[in-house]
Write an enzyme that holds these catalytic residues in place. Structure first.
Site, mmCIF file in Angstrom:
data_model
loop_
_atom_site.group_PDB
_atom_site.id
_atom_site.type_symbol
_atom_site.label_atom_id
_atom_site.label_comp_id
_atom_site.label_asym_id
_atom_site.label_seq_id
_atom_site.Cartn_x
_atom_site.Cartn_y
_atom_site.Cartn_z
ATOM 1 N NE ARG A 66 18.235 1.876 22.252
ATOM 2 C CZ ARG A 66 18.934 1.488 23.085
ATOM 3 N NH1 ARG A 66 20.248 1.880 23.393
ATOM 4 N NH2 ARG A 66 18.637 0.197 23.477
ATOM 5 C CB SER A 113 23.797 4.543 24.968
ATOM 6 O OG SER A 113 22.551 4.187 25.862
ATOM 7 C CD GLU A 157 25.155 15.768 29.677
ATOM 8 O OE1 GLU A 157 25.440 16.740 30.555
ATOM 9 O OE2 GLU A 157 25.427 14.521 29.831
ATOM 10 C CG PHE A 197 21.415 14.075 30.522
ATOM 11 C CD1 PHE A 197 20.942 13.968 31.502
ATOM 12 C CD2 PHE A 197 22.093 12.686 30.022
ATOM 13 C CE1 PHE A 197 20.752 12.609 32.538
ATOM 14 C CE2 PHE A 197 22.023 11.545 30.968
ATOM 15 C CZ PHE A 197 21.296 11.468 31.880
ATOM 16 C CG HIS A 212 17.904 6.014 26.857
ATOM 17 N ND1 HIS A 212 18.341 5.616 25.479
ATOM 18 C CD2 HIS A 212 18.232 4.769 27.445
ATOM 19 C CE1 HIS A 212 19.080 4.530 25.562
ATOM 20 N NE2 HIS A 212 19.062 4.090 26.574
ATOM 21 C CG ASP A 215 18.331 3.423 33.341
ATOM 22 O OD1 ASP A 215 18.841 2.546 34.164
ATOM 23 O OD2 ASP A 215 18.467 3.573 32.212
ATOM 24 N NE ARG A 260 17.617 0.743 27.887
ATOM 25 C CZ ARG A 260 17.550 -0.603 28.172
ATOM 26 N NH1 ARG A 260 16.250 -0.916 28.119
ATOM 27 N NH2 ARG A 260 18.324 -1.326 28.655
#
Lengths: 326, 287
Positions: free
Chosen positions: A17, A44, A65, A90, A116, A124, A174
């Site tokens: 990322r 993020s 989103e 999302f 992610h 997560d 991530r």
């Protein structure tokens, strides 16, 4: 064998990322039509580098989103080059229909960034470990689907997206992962690259799994097997010629991806081999199940995506199709 | 360039009636499509294309044009009929609606027909696209170009609408003029029994919008409201336009069953006769 200018020395691992974040900053400097929109995950998804440099060209959409991508469609309609980022679960997980109608069918060059993705999301858990993005985006007409292997390639992919006139999806992750390419490694949308030459088996990999495939190839070499590593950063449009040429040479193909093998890279390669060059194939990836919480390395091991499992899979493929001479 | 013709309200009313007749003919010929919404919207579309919008039928991509987003894509027959009346293409082409190879798809596709600004049908996404356009135009200091969006009441069941409402208010997108076709029907029945929207005005005001409420079948009121909306600088504007679904055709008016159905041949003849005589107000059918 380094015409591709791959990294010869171990570099510090870096999240993919971050390559997107730096790439967007560069793209923003190069073209004032580049704009960024984020759904409450600016730092993020590493869009903050761009947002801080170009506050007038950054839009915060909040946790919304569906709005994220449709506002993006509107910006593209008046000549902007919008990058829209959130977590892949999302975006495109939640807003797939909006992308289909207002971006793909409507042919607006929106740049969709899903961060992610995959098991590397770790603790997560399954809700956030997007594993279906490559499958659902690959099914969409008029969509380019990219999964770079490291942060350096992600930067190049981001720059290439900004210059591309089509709708694009970019998958990023991530966790810090190995950097295996350099500034000089070539990258072009639509091209696959032979990262390691071999004759016994083709390891066709994408995203974070290309580095794992390179490790597995080293292990296989110790066992006397020469694995060819085909890195596929563009899942769609897929580079038929490079993959078929490798399959023709090795006659054994394993695909490796950090996502669902149904419809993902595994699906894509099965389709192209099935129609053009039926070849023994083993698809390594998530086989119709979800992930769970854990440390990335534990998860990769548990779900069979570490270098050991990949090497074992290659052995199995060769044993099951015993016409191979070794 | 914009062709600013000085139509009188009576001229425009006549034009709206012509557009209704074209809608009936198109739908009957197509054998499928939505009747109620397009008929109810004919006055709003007439006002927009013949008075309000800056546009050029000879140059649909004109860079100075205003943008009209149709969010409730199923009402596109009214847009096609109005565009043909305004000179974008020949009226003959209206009879290709929903046929294989036609530029007039069942739901509008931007790439097929010059003059369409978006591809729509799946509900709830037009306001966000308009917001994106308004943001982009503002970044380019092009605020003299207005972004109009026509949306339905039923589609406000969609969460995406309210996401867009918040964003447009946050960024004070005063270059958006939204028009809600408040006809109180949707496919499954009256909006207030399917999923109550009231108090709709309060909702939009609470979301930070300036709200105007008008009779959407009164062409003069539509023109005035659009003018008024341009004077509101602090907020985006929502015009809640109360319309009669199936307007102009007695047996279709207010009946939600006509939301998604076309007239058959006999019904079309009956409807056209009523429209030609303006419900008996005009004695001669040749007027």
């Amino acid at each position: 064998m380094n015409e591709l200018h791959l990294a010869t020395r171990q570099k510090e691992p870096e999240p993919i990322r971050r390559g997107f974040g730096m790439g967007l900053l560069e793209a923003g400097k190069a073209n004032e039509n580049v704009v960024g929109i984020c759904a409450d995950l600016t730092e993020s998804t590493n869009m903050h580098f761009f947002a801080e440099a170009f506050p007038d060209r950054f839009i915060e959409a909040g946790v919304a989103e569906q709005n994220l991508v449709t506002v993006g469609s509107g910006l593209a309609a008046v000549g902007k080059i919008p990058f829209v980022s959130s977590y892949a679960a999302f975006n495109p997980g939640r807003n797939w229909e909006q992308i289909r109608t207002t971006i793909a069918l409507n042919d607006q060059p929106v740049k969709i960034v899903g961060s992610h993705a995959g098991l590397y999301t770790g603790a997560d858990g399954a809700t956030h470990q997007m594993l279906e993005d490559l499958s659902i985006m690959r099914a969409m007409p008029n969509m380019v689907v990219l999964a770079p292997c490291d942060s350096v390639e992600a930067l190049k992919a981001t720059m290439a997206m900004a210059a591309d006139k089509r709708p694009n999806y970019l998958r990023v992750t991530r966790e810090a992962t190995p950097v295996i390419t350099t500034d000089h490694t070539p990258f072009q949308i639509g091209r696959a690259y032979i990262f390691r030459d071999g004759r016994d088996v083709s390891l066709v990999a994408t995203g974070t799994m290309t580095a794992k495939a390179m490790e597995a190839a080293k292990m296989l070499a110790k066992d006397g097997l020469q694995a060819e590593v085909v890195h596929v950063p563009t899942i769609k449009p897929i580079d038929y010629a490079t993959i078929l040429k490798s399959a023709e040479k090795t006659r054994h193909v394993a695909t490796i991806e950090e996502g669902q093998i149904n419809g993902g890279l595994g699906g894509a390669v099965a389709e192209l081999l099935g129609e053009n060059l039926p070849t023994p194939l083993l698809r390594v990836g998530m086989n119709d199940h979800f992930g769970e919480s854990g440390k990335p390395d534990e998860l990769l091991k548990h779900f069979g995506l570490d270098e050991n499992h990949i090497a074992m899979a290659a052995h199995r493929l060769l044993m099951d199709h015993s016409n191979h001479k070794h | 360039m914009a062709k600013a013709k000085n139509y009188t309200i009576a001229d425009l009313e006549k034009r709206a009636n012509q557009i209704r007749m074209d809608i009936i003919k198109m739908l009957e010929h197509a054998g499928s499509g939505h009747s109620a919404g397009p008929l109810g919207l004919a006055d709003i579309f007439t006002a927009l294309y013949f008075k309000v919008l800056k546009h050029d039928p000879d140059n649909p991509d004109w860079e100075e044009r205003d943008i009209l987003v149709l969010s409730n894509g199923h009402c596109v027959p009214v847009r096609y009929a109005t565009m043909a009346n305004a000179g974008y293409f020949s009226k003959k082409e209206l009879m290709t609606l929903r046929q294989m190879g036609s530029r007039l798809q069942g739901h509008p596709e931007r790439l097929r027909l010059p003059g369409l600004e978006t591809t729509s049908g799946p509900l709830g996404s037009g306001l966000s696209q308009a917001a994106g356009m308004a943001l982009g135009l503002r970044m380019d200091k092009q605020q003299h170009r207005w972004v109009y969006v026509v949306m339905s009441d039923g589609e406000q069941d969609e969460g995406n609408i309210w996401e867009a409402a918040m964003l447009a208010a946050k960024y004070k997108l005063n270059n958006i003029i939204a028009i809600t076709d408040r006809n109180n029907i949707q496919i499954d029945g009256p909006t207030e029994s399917v999923m109550p929207l009231e108090n709709l005005r309060d909702k939009w005001e609470a979301f930070g919008w300036h709200v105007l409420e008008i009779d959407g079948n009164d062409i003069e009121a539509v023109i005035d409201a659009c003018q008024m909306a341009k004077a509101i600088v602090e907020k985006p504007v929502m015009i809640i336009a109360h319309t009669v679904p199936g307007k102009g055709v007695d047996f279709m008016e207010y009946d939600f069953h006509w939301h998604g159905s076309p007239p058959n041949h006999e019904q079309a003849i009956k409807a056209l006769k009523e429209l030609r005589t303006l419900g008996g107000k005009i004695r001669s059918e040749h007027e």
